[in-house]
Design an enzyme around this catalytic site. Structure first.
Site, PDB file in Angstrom:
ATOM      1  N   ARG A  62      29.096  45.002  47.027  1.00 54.50           N
ATOM      2  CA  ARG A  62      30.562  44.853  47.117  1.00 54.50           C
ATOM      3  C   ARG A  62      31.266  46.201  47.298  1.00 54.50           C
ATOM      4  NH1 ARG A  62      34.882  41.059  45.786  1.00 54.50           N
ATOM      5  NH2 ARG A  62      36.467  42.049  44.516  1.00 54.50           N
TER       6      ARG A  62
ATOM      7  N   ILE B  64      40.685  41.903  49.244  1.00 58.16           N
ATOM      8  CA  ILE B  64      39.391  41.242  49.105  1.00 58.16           C
ATOM      9  C   ILE B  64      39.514  40.437  47.805  1.00 58.16           C
ATOM     10  CG2 ILE B  64      38.469  43.377  48.083  1.00 58.16           C
ATOM     11  CD1 ILE B  64      35.710  42.709  48.959  1.00 58.16           C
ATOM     12  N   SER B  65      39.173  39.172  47.838  1.00 56.21           N
ATOM     13  CA  SER B  65      39.375  38.303  46.673  1.00 56.21           C
ATOM     14  C   SER B  65      38.554  38.753  45.478  1.00 56.21           C
ATOM     15  CB  SER B  65      38.992  36.862  47.008  1.00 56.21           C
ATOM     16  OG  SER B  65      39.787  36.350  48.036  1.00 56.21           O
ATOM     17  N   GLN B  66      39.032  38.345  44.321  1.00 56.67           N
ATOM     18  CA  GLN B  66      38.338  38.571  43.050  1.00 56.67           C
ATOM     19  C   GLN B  66      36.954  37.894  43.131  1.00 56.67           C
ATOM     20  OE1 GLN B  66      40.674  36.105  40.537  1.00 56.67           O
ATOM     21  NE2 GLN B  66      39.368  36.387  38.761  1.00 56.67           N
ATOM     22  N   PRO B  67      35.913  38.519  42.561  1.00 51.69           N
ATOM     23  CA  PRO B  67      34.555  37.943  42.655  1.00 51.69           C
ATOM     24  C   PRO B  67      34.462  36.480  42.223  1.00 51.69           C
ATOM     25  CG  PRO B  67      34.399  40.170  41.837  1.00 51.69           C
ATOM     26  CD  PRO B  67      35.870  39.862  41.942  1.00 51.69           C
TER      27      PRO B  67
END
Ligand code: SAH
Length: 208
Positions: A34, A60-63
């Site tokens: 990531r 970028i979205s949260q995991p």
């Protein structure tokens, strides 16, 4: 990151009905670096469970959200997936790590170029096209799965049209600033579509 994802599933289980992540999704997220998908100044936070700035006003979205979206995509080796909103390329990379064949469309030329370079560097096979994802990718259709990582106010008709029967579309839906819902549209063998709302979310808007 993994512990936070597991916690995210547990905390949202009453809404989503999914109480834990699929181990294959966790393996894929462990496998994708990531930190390589965020700008250098964001690298120290790359493995924290939060959304990060990837430049050009995009995120970028949260995991946890990537894990949930990936799990809802329910892919196997060779599953053909169309992604709308390549961004950093992280979501596409996770789907590719799960074995999917991924086509991804990005409106922003700079982001698309960076993502292509990143995929090449990391040896990740994802087809990237610059363009308006609300039109889908007619030449490569139909897709067994379509996933959007930018939120349309209304569902673009091309998406359901380019979805295979049976097939599944996973997308946030709802106006900017308003309540968006991560929604799943399942198309059966006869082309009938059923919608399930999974979780309130906040994605960047799909631009036109
Ligand atoms: N999947 C990405 C998330 C990116 S955020 C990741 O893992 O990093 C959503 C992305 O959708 C942004 O990069 C934005 O530029 C892009 N986008 C917005 N509207 C679009 C459109 N109409 N067509 C294609 N991409 C679009």
């Amino acid at each position: 990151m993994i512990a936070a994802i597991v916690r995210g599933f547990a905390e949202t289980a009453p809404r989503t009905g999914i109480d834990r992540p699929d181990p294959r999704v966790l393996d894929a997220m462990r496998a994708v670096p990531r930190d390589r998908f965020v700008p250098p100044d964001q690298r120290p936070y790359a493995w924290d469970d939060r959304a990060l700035d990837i430049g050009y006003g995009q995120t970028i979205s949260q995991p946890f959200v990537v894990a949930l979206t990936s799990q809802l995509c329910d892919v196997e080796i060779g599953t053909r997936v169309l992604e709308i909103g390549t961004g950093s390329g992280y979501q596409a990379a996770v789907l590719a790590a799960l074995g999917a064949e991924v086509w991804s469309i990005e409106l922003d030329e700079d982001l698309a170029r960076d993502a292509k370079a990143r995929f090449a560097e990391l040896g990740i096979r994802v087809e990237v096209r610059i363009g308006d994802g609300s039109l889908g990718w007619p030449e490569a259709a139909p897709f067994a799965r379509i996933v959007a990582t930018a939120s349309p106010a209304l569902l673009p008709p091309a998406w359901l049209a380019q979805l295979q029967a049976p097939g599944r579309l996973v997308t946030p839906l709802g106006p900017v600033g308003g309540v968006q819902v991560l929604s799943v549209f399942d198309k059966d063998e006869d082309g009938r579509v059923e919608r399930t709302d999974v979780l309130p979310v906040r994605f960047v808007p799909l631009r036109h």
